[in-house]
Design a protein around this motif. Structure first.
Motif, PDB file in Angstrom:
ATOM      1  N   ASP A  26      42.203  36.213  33.567  1.00  0.00           N
ATOM      2  CA  ASP A  26      42.789  34.913  33.888  1.00  0.00           C
ATOM      3  C   ASP A  26      42.531  34.546  35.352  1.00  0.00           C
ATOM      4  OD1 ASP A  26      45.143  33.027  34.738  1.00  0.00           O
ATOM      5  OD2 ASP A  26      45.143  32.988  32.554  1.00  0.00           O
ATOM      6  N   LEU A  27      42.270  33.276  35.609  1.00  0.00           N
ATOM      7  CA  LEU A  27      41.996  32.803  36.966  1.00  0.00           C
ATOM      8  C   LEU A  27      43.181  33.051  37.896  1.00  0.00           C
ATOM      9  CD1 LEU A  27      40.159  31.303  38.953  1.00  0.00           C
ATOM     10  CD2 LEU A  27      41.137  29.156  38.124  1.00  0.00           C
ATOM     11  N   LEU A  28      44.408  32.853  37.401  1.00  0.00           N
ATOM     12  CA  LEU A  28      45.581  33.059  38.245  1.00  0.00           C
ATOM     13  C   LEU A  28      45.690  34.514  38.706  1.00  0.00           C
ATOM     14  CD1 LEU A  28      48.259  30.926  36.333  1.00  0.00           C
ATOM     15  CD2 LEU A  28      47.066  30.348  38.458  1.00  0.00           C
ATOM     16  N   TRP A  29      45.278  35.422  37.851  1.00  0.00           N
ATOM     17  CA  TRP A  29      45.287  36.851  38.212  1.00  0.00           C
ATOM     18  C   TRP A  29      44.353  37.109  39.390  1.00  0.00           C
ATOM     19  CZ3 TRP A  29      47.811  41.299  37.135  1.00  0.00           C
ATOM     20  CH2 TRP A  29      47.170  42.505  37.416  1.00  0.00           C
ATOM     21  N   SER A  30      43.191  36.493  39.369  1.00  0.00           N
ATOM     22  CA  SER A  30      42.189  36.735  40.411  1.00  0.00           C
ATOM     23  C   SER A  30      42.648  36.268  41.786  1.00  0.00           C
ATOM     24  CB  SER A  30      40.869  36.051  40.038  1.00  0.00           C
ATOM     25  OG  SER A  30      41.008  34.637  40.079  1.00  0.00           O
ATOM     26  N   ARG A  31      43.683  35.430  41.831  1.00  0.00           N
ATOM     27  CA  ARG A  31      44.164  34.899  43.112  1.00  0.00           C
ATOM     28  C   ARG A  31      45.211  35.786  43.774  1.00  0.00           C
ATOM     29  NH1 ARG A  31      44.959  28.662  40.939  1.00  0.00           N
ATOM     30  NH2 ARG A  31      42.735  28.116  40.815  1.00  0.00           N
ATOM     31  N   LEU A  32      45.662  36.827  43.080  1.00  0.00           N
ATOM     32  CA  LEU A  32      46.684  37.699  43.641  1.00  0.00           C
ATOM     33  C   LEU A  32      46.123  38.524  44.793  1.00  0.00           C
ATOM     34  CD1 LEU A  32      48.450  39.015  40.410  1.00  0.00           C
ATOM     35  CD2 LEU A  32      49.050  37.029  41.826  1.00  0.00           C
ATOM     36  N   LYS A  33      46.944  38.738  45.802  1.00  0.00           N
ATOM     37  CA  LYS A  33      46.526  39.495  46.987  1.00  0.00           C
ATOM     38  C   LYS A  33      46.083  40.898  46.622  1.00  0.00           C
ATOM     39  CE  LYS A  33      48.421  41.462  51.254  1.00  0.00           C
ATOM     40  NZ  LYS A  33      49.642  41.571  52.116  1.00  0.00           N
ATOM     41  N   ALA A  34      46.866  41.581  45.785  1.00  0.00           N
ATOM     42  CA  ALA A  34      46.533  42.959  45.408  1.00  0.00           C
ATOM     43  C   ALA A  34      45.205  43.027  44.670  1.00  0.00           C
ATOM     44  CB  ALA A  34      47.651  43.557  44.560  1.00  0.00           C
ATOM     45  N   VAL A  35      44.900  41.979  43.903  1.00  0.00           N
ATOM     46  CA  VAL A  35      43.629  41.928  43.173  1.00  0.00           C
ATOM     47  C   VAL A  35      42.485  41.706  44.156  1.00  0.00           C
ATOM     48  CG1 VAL A  35      42.295  40.681  41.428  1.00  0.00           C
ATOM     49  CG2 VAL A  35      44.740  41.111  41.065  1.00  0.00           C
ATOM     50  N   LYS A  36      42.666  40.760  45.070  1.00  0.00           N
ATOM     51  CA  LYS A  36      41.624  40.444  46.048  1.00  0.00           C
ATOM     52  C   LYS A  36      41.284  41.636  46.935  1.00  0.00           C
ATOM     53  CE  LYS A  36      42.621  35.473  46.511  1.00  0.00           C
ATOM     54  NZ  LYS A  36      43.101  34.423  47.446  1.00  0.00           N
ATOM     55  N   THR A  37      42.280  42.433  47.265  1.00  0.00           N
ATOM     56  CA  THR A  37      42.056  43.577  48.156  1.00  0.00           C
ATOM     57  C   THR A  37      41.735  44.857  47.382  1.00  0.00           C
ATOM     58  OG1 THR A  37      44.452  43.999  48.216  1.00  0.00           O
ATOM     59  CG2 THR A  37      43.513  42.633  49.979  1.00  0.00           C
ATOM     60  N   ASN A  38      41.566  44.714  46.062  1.00  0.00           N
ATOM     61  CA  ASN A  38      41.216  45.857  45.212  1.00  0.00           C
ATOM     62  C   ASN A  38      42.262  46.967  45.296  1.00  0.00           C
ATOM     63  OD1 ASN A  38      39.483  47.045  43.320  1.00  0.00           O
ATOM     64  ND2 ASN A  38      38.458  48.270  44.885  1.00  0.00           N
ATOM     65  N   ARG A  39      43.533  46.569  45.262  1.00  0.00           N
ATOM     66  CA  ARG A  39      44.612  47.553  45.348  1.00  0.00           C
ATOM     67  C   ARG A  39      45.545  47.446  44.129  1.00  0.00           C
ATOM     68  NH1 ARG A  39      47.116  48.789  51.091  1.00  0.00           N
ATOM     69  NH2 ARG A  39      47.228  50.847  50.069  1.00  0.00           N
ATOM     70  N   VAL A  40      44.946  47.213  42.988  1.00  0.00           N
ATOM     71  CA  VAL A  40      45.660  47.294  41.709  1.00  0.00           C
ATOM     72  C   VAL A  40      45.295  48.633  41.086  1.00  0.00           C
ATOM     73  CG1 VAL A  40      45.975  46.315  39.413  1.00  0.00           C
ATOM     74  CG2 VAL A  40      45.656  44.797  41.384  1.00  0.00           C
ATOM     75  N   TYR A  41      46.296  49.462  40.849  1.00  0.00           N
ATOM     76  CA  TYR A  41      46.052  50.807  40.344  1.00  0.00           C
ATOM     77  C   TYR A  41      46.638  50.945  38.940  1.00  0.00           C
ATOM     78  CZ  TYR A  41      45.331  51.359  45.349  1.00  0.00           C
ATOM     79  OH  TYR A  41      44.894  51.195  46.649  1.00  0.00           O
ATOM     80  N   GLU A  42      45.782  51.251  37.989  1.00  0.00           N
ATOM     81  CA  GLU A  42      46.243  51.408  36.610  1.00  0.00           C
ATOM     82  C   GLU A  42      46.732  52.831  36.382  1.00  0.00           C
ATOM     83  OE1 GLU A  42      43.983  49.646  33.511  1.00  0.00           O
ATOM     84  OE2 GLU A  42      43.065  48.157  34.845  1.00  0.00           O
ATOM     85  N   VAL A  43      47.941  52.946  35.857  1.00  0.00           N
ATOM     86  CA  VAL A  43      48.602  54.242  35.726  1.00  0.00           C
ATOM     87  C   VAL A  43      49.089  54.444  34.293  1.00  0.00           C
ATOM     88  CG1 VAL A  43      49.285  54.414  38.143  1.00  0.00           C
ATOM     89  CG2 VAL A  43      50.760  53.176  36.543  1.00  0.00           C
ATOM     90  N   PRO A  44      49.378  55.694  33.902  1.00  0.00           N
ATOM     91  CA  PRO A  44      49.875  55.974  32.547  1.00  0.00           C
ATOM     92  C   PRO A  44      51.326  55.550  32.359  1.00  0.00           C
ATOM     93  CG  PRO A  44      48.734  57.889  33.486  1.00  0.00           C
ATOM     94  CD  PRO A  44      48.996  56.925  34.609  1.00  0.00           C
TER      95      PRO A  44
END
Length: 281
Positions: A218-236
């Motif tokens: 989603d475009l709105l997701w791409s605008r998030l700061k954590a997404v832009k700085t590549n600091r989204v961490y997928e965890v179990p």
């Protein structure tokens, strides 16, 4: 089950549902007596002939029926943020209070080590915690299980997630989490984000993973700061666990993503700088 394992006790049976990776190698000798999430099989329990049964009061069980099989203890489970109190109640019921206190002492020692190694002030980092369900996106709050571990590490939360259990219950009708509409996805933002999509069975997990993929496209997701700085961490899914083993698994993730990953990134930057700087002769 996890509380018993943390106390060094091997249960003969448990409603295993969909175990997370932090329990890998710990379940082989445990019989699954779960028929459905929150509904253990009385027949399966009876077959095991247990000496003691422990259940939490959110389960759909009949105390009288269980107590006819073996002595039964029912432990109050208000919400996952009370995991430490619940753990100590298990320990008291089983005469393992000293062991439980040592488990918690070791947990807090690891958190102290995290704060010591963290570069900067942990309370200046806003940590967002997000779960994707098949049909909604939820934010986990201060008194959720994972929220308490993050708080114990000295990390802060974004304003949209900075509610304690009483505030959350009054505002959202839920003590530990609430759902956001697509248009409010900005409330999921933070300096870093921990994200997961799991379910009680494989089909629900498949649907949740599909919903997560749609969210990330989603475009709105791409605008998030954590997404832009590549600091989204997928965890179990142990991020919404309920015991010391899962809590320590979260601490592992904090070290991995907030200390080790940043250290590696800094080393890479230094190496790139060194390679781009001409030698002086």
């Amino acid at each position: 089950m996890e509380n018993l394992l943390a106390l060094g006790i091997q249960p003969i049976g448990s409603d295993l549902s969909n175990p997370d990776p932090h329990l890998q190698g710990k379940l082989e000798a445990i019989t699954n007596v779960g028929r459905d999430l929150g509904e253990p099989s009385i027949e399966a329990i009876l077959t095991l002939k247990p000496d003691l049964i422990i259940a939490e009061d959110y389960l759909s069980v009949d105390y009288q029926i269980l107590s006819n099989i073996a002595p039964t203890i029912i432990i109050s489970f208000e919400h996952s943020g009370r995991w430490k109190d619940v753990f100590m109640e298990y320990a008291a019921a089983l005469g393992k209070t000293d062991k439980a206190q040592q488990v918690m002492t070791d947990y807090y020692a690891r958190l102290e080590d995290f704060r010591r190694q963290y570069s900067g002030a942990p309370d200046q980092l806003q940590v967002s915690i997000v779960r994707v369900y098949p049909d909604r996106v939820n934010l986990y709050l201060k008194d959720s299980f994972c929220g308490t571990v993050v708080a114990d590490a000295g990390l802060s939360r974004p304003p949209a997630q900075n509610f304690d259990a009483a505030q959350a219950q009054a505002r959202f009708g839920n003590s530990i989490q609430y759902s956001i509409a697509k248009e409010r996805i900005k409330d999921a933002d933070g300096d870093v984000m921990f994200l997961w999509a799991t379910g009680a069975n494989q089909e629900i997990e498949r649907q949740a993973q599909s919903a997560k993929a749609a969210l990330k496209a989603d475009l709105l997701w791409s605008r998030l700061k954590a997404v832009k700085t590549n600091r989204v961490y997928e965890v179990p899914g142990y991020w919404i666990g309920n015991g010391p083993l899962a809590a320590n698994a979260i601490v592992d993730d904090l070290f991995k993503y907030l200390i080790e990953a940043q250290s590696n990134a800094s080393d890479k930057t230094l190496k790139q700088h060194a390679m781009s700087t001409p030698e002086k002769t």
